[in-house]
Design an enzyme around this catalytic site. Structure first.
Site, PDB file in Angstrom:
ATOM      1  N   SER A  42       0.871  -1.178   0.000  1.00 27.05           N
ATOM      2  CA  SER A  42       0.000   0.000   0.000  1.00 27.05           C
ATOM      3  C   SER A  42       0.910   1.230   0.000  1.00 27.05           C
ATOM      4  CB  SER A  42      -0.907  -0.006   1.234  1.00 27.05           C
ATOM      5  OG  SER A  42      -0.153   0.049   2.418  1.00 27.05           O
ATOM      6  N   HIS A 147      -3.118  -5.870   2.523  1.00 26.01           N
ATOM      7  CA  HIS A 147      -2.217  -6.874   3.097  1.00 26.01           C
ATOM      8  C   HIS A 147      -2.916  -8.207   3.321  1.00 26.01           C
ATOM      9  CE1 HIS A 147       0.517  -3.499   4.867  1.00 26.01           C
ATOM     10  NE2 HIS A 147       0.523  -3.547   3.550  1.00 26.01           N
ATOM     11  N   GLN A 156      -6.573  -1.775   7.261  1.00 26.89           N
ATOM     12  CA  GLN A 156      -5.393  -2.580   6.910  1.00 26.89           C
ATOM     13  C   GLN A 156      -4.713  -3.247   8.112  1.00 26.89           C
ATOM     14  OE1 GLN A 156      -2.368  -1.235   3.826  1.00 26.89           O
ATOM     15  NE2 GLN A 156      -1.146  -0.974   5.685  1.00 26.89           N
ATOM     16  N   GLU A 157      -4.609  -2.488   9.229  1.00 21.43           N
ATOM     17  CA  GLU A 157      -3.834  -3.028  10.349  1.00 21.43           C
ATOM     18  C   GLU A 157      -4.507  -2.733  11.681  1.00 21.43           C
ATOM     19  OE1 GLU A 157       0.255  -1.585  10.076  1.00 21.43           O
ATOM     20  OE2 GLU A 157       0.117  -1.702   7.895  1.00 21.43           O
ATOM     21  N   GLU A 200       1.910  -9.060   7.043  1.00 17.89           N
ATOM     22  CA  GLU A 200       2.721  -8.641   8.192  1.00 17.89           C
ATOM     23  C   GLU A 200       2.528  -9.550   9.407  1.00 17.89           C
ATOM     24  OE1 GLU A 200       1.804  -4.478   8.623  1.00 17.89           O
ATOM     25  OE2 GLU A 200       3.054  -3.960   6.890  1.00 17.89           O
ATOM     26  N   ASP A 236      -3.934   1.138  11.713  1.00 22.50           N
ATOM     27  CA  ASP A 236      -3.527   1.804  10.467  1.00 22.50           C
ATOM     28  C   ASP A 236      -4.655   1.550   9.470  1.00 22.50           C
ATOM     29  OD1 ASP A 236      -2.506   2.805   8.129  1.00 22.50           O
ATOM     30  OD2 ASP A 236      -0.733   1.496   8.056  1.00 22.50           O
ATOM     31  N   LYS A 333       9.844   5.555   6.954  1.00 24.67           N
ATOM     32  CA  LYS A 333      10.239   4.366   6.195  1.00 24.67           C
ATOM     33  C   LYS A 333      11.363   4.807   5.266  1.00 24.67           C
ATOM     34  CE  LYS A 333       5.587   2.268   5.861  1.00 24.67           C
ATOM     35  NZ  LYS A 333       4.335   2.290   5.046  1.00 24.67           N
ATOM     36  N   HIS A 361       8.682  -0.802   9.413  1.00 22.10           N
ATOM     37  CA  HIS A 361       8.944  -1.808   8.372  1.00 22.10           C
ATOM     38  C   HIS A 361       8.038  -1.551   7.167  1.00 22.10           C
ATOM     39  CE1 HIS A 361       5.444  -4.606   9.949  1.00 22.10           C
ATOM     40  NE2 HIS A 361       5.050  -3.374   9.802  1.00 22.10           N
ATOM     41  N   ARG A 362       8.179  -2.408   6.134  1.00 23.91           N
ATOM     42  CA  ARG A 362       7.231  -2.447   5.024  1.00 23.91           C
ATOM     43  C   ARG A 362       6.528  -3.806   5.065  1.00 23.91           C
ATOM     44  NH1 ARG A 362       7.616   2.069   1.551  1.00 23.91           N
ATOM     45  NH2 ARG A 362       5.417   1.472   1.354  1.00 23.91           N
ATOM     46  N   SER A 363       5.472  -3.912   4.276  1.00 26.70           N
ATOM     47  CA  SER A 363       4.756  -5.199   4.287  1.00 26.70           C
ATOM     48  C   SER A 363       5.588  -6.309   3.646  1.00 26.70           C
ATOM     49  CB  SER A 363       3.408  -5.067   3.599  1.00 26.70           C
ATOM     50  OG  SER A 363       3.536  -4.441   2.341  1.00 26.70           O
ATOM     51  N   LYS A 384       7.191   0.338  14.324  1.00 27.88           N
ATOM     52  CA  LYS A 384       6.139  -0.552  13.837  1.00 27.88           C
ATOM     53  C   LYS A 384       6.812  -1.646  13.030  1.00 27.88           C
ATOM     54  CE  LYS A 384       3.046   0.433  10.514  1.00 27.88           C
ATOM     55  NZ  LYS A 384       1.784   0.667   9.764  1.00 27.88           N
TER      56      LYS A 384
HETATM   57  C1  LIG Z   1       3.746  -1.010   6.420  1.00 27.36           C
HETATM   58  C2  LIG Z   1       2.760  -0.555   5.654  1.00 27.36           C
HETATM   59  O1  LIG Z   1       2.426  -1.132   4.470  1.00 27.36           O
HETATM   60  P1  LIG Z   1       3.244  -1.056   3.112  1.00 27.36           P
HETATM   61  O2  LIG Z   1       4.630  -1.456   3.405  1.00 27.36           O
HETATM   62  O3  LIG Z   1       2.493  -2.020   2.249  1.00 27.36           O
HETATM   63  O4  LIG Z   1       3.142   0.362   2.649  1.00 27.36           O
HETATM   64  C3  LIG Z   1       1.947   0.608   6.062  1.00 27.36           C
HETATM   65  O5  LIG Z   1       1.042   1.007   5.342  1.00 27.36           O
HETATM   66  O6  LIG Z   1       2.192   1.186   7.113  1.00 27.36           O
HETATM   67 MG   LIG Z   2       0.704   2.739   6.878  1.00 28.37          MG
END
Ligand SMILES: C=C(OP(=O)(O)O)C(=O)O
Ligand SMILES: [Mg+2]
Length: 418
Positions: A42, A147, A156-157, A200, A236, A333, A361-363, A384
């Site tokens: 995302s 995800h 999403q989270e 994740e 999130d 990020k 992190h990233r997904s 995170k």
């Molecule tokens: C970790 C995330 O997802 P993505 O790495 O897919 O952007 C996020 O949206 O915070």
């Molecule tokens: Mg996010």
């Protein structure tokens, strides 16, 4: 002399989704650094471009030689110069010729090689001796949206933060306990649940957003009572993913309802108040600065309102948000912006304006543990990085080691905790 770069090697490796990504080794006269780039699902539209048009293979065949011939002979300690050289070689605004993921992997590997040249861990090399605070982990419990599969929640989270933990070990095990508890509660609600997980490591149930919220909050309460460690729910929404730009509405497929920005402000505020949410990320789409500003004005004195896709770790975009009072925290990020220097400058601007930096992190991840060091070096109160799964625990377990190594370590100071 110790940190003069002697070699740069680039290779294609697997990420946690089974896609290819790039790993970089930097060898100095007296040290070695290795880093790998993650990838998002995302993603924000204003992030740097992850890979050049030919993908990872183009990096291996063409980019490696260009980068190594420029960097060999430079001093890894001169990280800012090296980041500038990388941007100059690339020559584009969005790092599309080298790929932002190449740049971030080189930048992080150079920093690690410099630290190693002086026998220092990365967090100390970047943060100095006074960087002794350990971030609280935001753990991912239920996955939805981009995800997860199509019957999962739109949000999403569903995250938790163990705000009552006294050290990182207590914190990560509290999150893991909530993760286990949530599985039990999902199974009670849906006996056919197979235990499937998302990108994740959060569970992916076939339940509504509302039921997921109820389960998340019940699990937090029960684990708080059982362990005596307060754990608070967080979210999130990644709302760019369910913003319909034609209708100009947030479309919740699970409940079959649509909301304009004003209705979304009311909806998210109600969730925050009903469930005592500690932290809410991307409750609006990446262009909805007004929505962010309105919600922050209403609840930003007691809840962390964090911008991810809206700011994409870019200090110029963050400055626009600061001017409008949009959010009070920012996701950090490194691969959204490319270099460690730019990442640091965004953290600095955030801090100067009382925005909480949240390293993330990233997904799509690898077992690279660099962000654990960055969170400590930058003094970020939150990180995170999931709760379980090999690529997630790589960072969490590294934080346990870092805590053990720092003589006077303590947990970071969290906003809005008594
Ligand atoms: C970790 C995330 O997802 P993505 O790495 O897919 O952007 C996020 O949206 O915070
Ligand atoms: Mg996010």
């Amino acid at each position: 002399m110790e940190s003069i770069i002697e070699d740069v090697r680039v290779r294609k490796i697997l990420d946690s989704r089974g896609n290819s990504t790039v790993e970089v080794d930097v060898v100095t006269w007296n040290g070695f650094g290795r880093a790998a780039a993650p990838s998002g699902a995302s993603t924000g539209s204003r992030e740097v471009v992850a890979f050049p048009s030919g993908g990872v293979d183009e990096i291996i065949t063409e980019v490696e030689d260009i980068i190594s011939s420029e960097l060999i002979g430079m001093d890894a300690e001169d990280l800012q110069d090296i980041d500038l050289v990388l941007k100059e070689i690339d020559g584009t605004e969005n790092l599309s010729s080298l790929g932002g993921n190449t740049v971030v992997a080189v930048s992080m590997a150079v920093a690690k090689a410099a630290a190693s040249s002086y026998n220092m861990p990365l967090y100390r090399f970047l943060g100095g001796n006074l960087a002794t605070c350990i971030p609280y982990p935001l753990g991912n419990m239920i996955n939805g949206g981009a995800h997860a599969g199509k019957n999962a929640p739109d949000i999403q989270e569903f995250l938790v933060v163990p705000t009552g933990a006294e050290d990182i070990s207590e914190a990560v095990f509290a999150n893991a306990a909530v993760h286990k508890k949530i599985r039990e509660l999902i199974q009670k609600k849906d006996p056919s649940f197979t235990g499937g997980k998302g990108d994740e490591g959060g569970w992916v149930p076939n339940i509504s957003n509302h039921d997921a919220l109820e389960i998340q909050v019940t699990a937090c309460e029960e684990v708080t009572d059982e362990l005596g460690v307060r754990v608070r729910p967080s979210l999130d929404l990644a709302a760019s993913e369910f913003w319909d730009s034609e209708q100009e509405k947030y479309v919740y497929k699970q409940e079959n309802v649509s909301k304009d920005t004003g209705e979304q402000v009311d909806f998210v505020r109600e969730i925050i108040e009903t469930y005592d949410m500690y932290y809410v990320e991307d409750p609006f789409h990446e262009g909805d600065f007004e929505g962010f500003a309105e919600l922050t004005a209403q609840v930003g004195d007691s809840c962390i309102i964090c911008g991810d896709d809206i700011f994409v770790t870019n200090r110029e975009i963050l400055a626009e948000g600061i001017a409008m009072g949009a959010a009070n925290a920012i996701i950090i990020k490194p691969n959204q912006i490319g270099t460690l220097t730019d990442t640091y400058l965004t953290v600095k601007l955030a801090r100067e304006n009382q925005y909480t930096p949240v390293v993330s992190h990233r997904s799509g991840e690898t077992t690279d543990e660099t962000i654990a060091h960055l969170a400590v070096a930058f003094g970020a109160p939150l990180i995170k990085t999931g709760a379980i799964g090999g690529e997630r625990i790589a960072k969490l377990n590294e934080l346990i080691r870092i805590q053990e190594e720092i003589p006077y370590s303590r947990m970071a100071e969290l906003p809005f905790t008594e």
